[in-house]
Design an enzyme around this catalytic site. Sequence first.
Site, PDB file in Angstrom:
ATOM      1  N   ASP A  28       0.822  -1.203   0.000  1.00  0.00           N
ATOM      2  CA  ASP A  28       0.000   0.000   0.000  1.00  0.00           C
ATOM      3  C   ASP A  28       0.858   1.256   0.000  1.00  0.00           C
ATOM      4  OD1 ASP A  28      -2.348   1.452   0.069  1.00  0.00           O
ATOM      5  OD2 ASP A  28      -2.528   1.376   2.241  1.00  0.00           O
ATOM      6  N   ASN A  76     -10.513  -2.378  -6.864  1.00  0.00           N
ATOM      7  CA  ASN A  76      -9.656  -1.419  -7.564  1.00  0.00           C
ATOM      8  C   ASN A  76     -10.176  -1.034  -8.943  1.00  0.00           C
ATOM      9  OD1 ASN A  76      -6.494  -2.712  -6.245  1.00  0.00           O
ATOM     10  ND2 ASN A  76      -7.850  -1.117  -5.453  1.00  0.00           N
TER      11      ASN A  76
END
Length: 255
Positions: A28, A76
């Site tokens: 991340d 996503n």
Amino acid sequence: MHDAMSSSLTQTDEERRILPRHVAFIMDGNGRWAQQRGLPRIAGHRAGVESLRKTIGHALKLKLEYLTLFSFSSENWSRPASEVDAIMGLLRRFVRSDLAELNAKNVRIKIIGSRDNLPADILNYLIEAENTTEANTGMTLIVAFNYGARDEICRATQTIAHKVANGELSPDEIDEALLGSELDTAGLPDPDLLIRTSGESRLSNFLLWQSAYTEFVFLDVFWPDFAEGDFDQALEHFAKRDRRYGNVCSTQSVV
């Protein structure tokens, strides 16, 4: 200190004993890394690929058995189309440029996640990666692509429900082992350690079932800046933990 620790982690069987068998990553912070530098988000993803290569290399050096990477979640797809397209382009280039090297290093690649409605060329790249390396006996690299843990559990439950409806299975036969056998990770050990970068402290719909007894390490470093020393720091935290699995006490999990 990090260099010394990296060396010590690869020196002896006694030190190997405290390494996890399976490490999972939530990679991340690519976008925020880029934004801090006044760069487009895709620049962060490109830098993240370089960090990915280094991380795989370090895992191989440490002789870890399993490494799982959360590369692209089922959520996503809601990102801007330009960013999604750029990420898909990075995936294509990674497979083209790195697959041969991973295969030469005896790495076996397994893809987890839904394969429904994927672009045909992307699906073919994923299948190629698995098929090319399926006979390898070294580290297993598990790539979570188009993956969401809730979706995974729903798909497994639907498969079991169909078997019950068809008379192939009795409801009384459904247990944890059966459900686990229908998950994308069937046949793989649960992660011993999960590392998330960027300072966030949540699972984000990643390996919810498999992480029941996983140790978590959250690092305040964006993924493009993640280095061998950060990896070693997380492994050091793992080595100090007493994994009890619900018992009063136990010895450290060994490889």
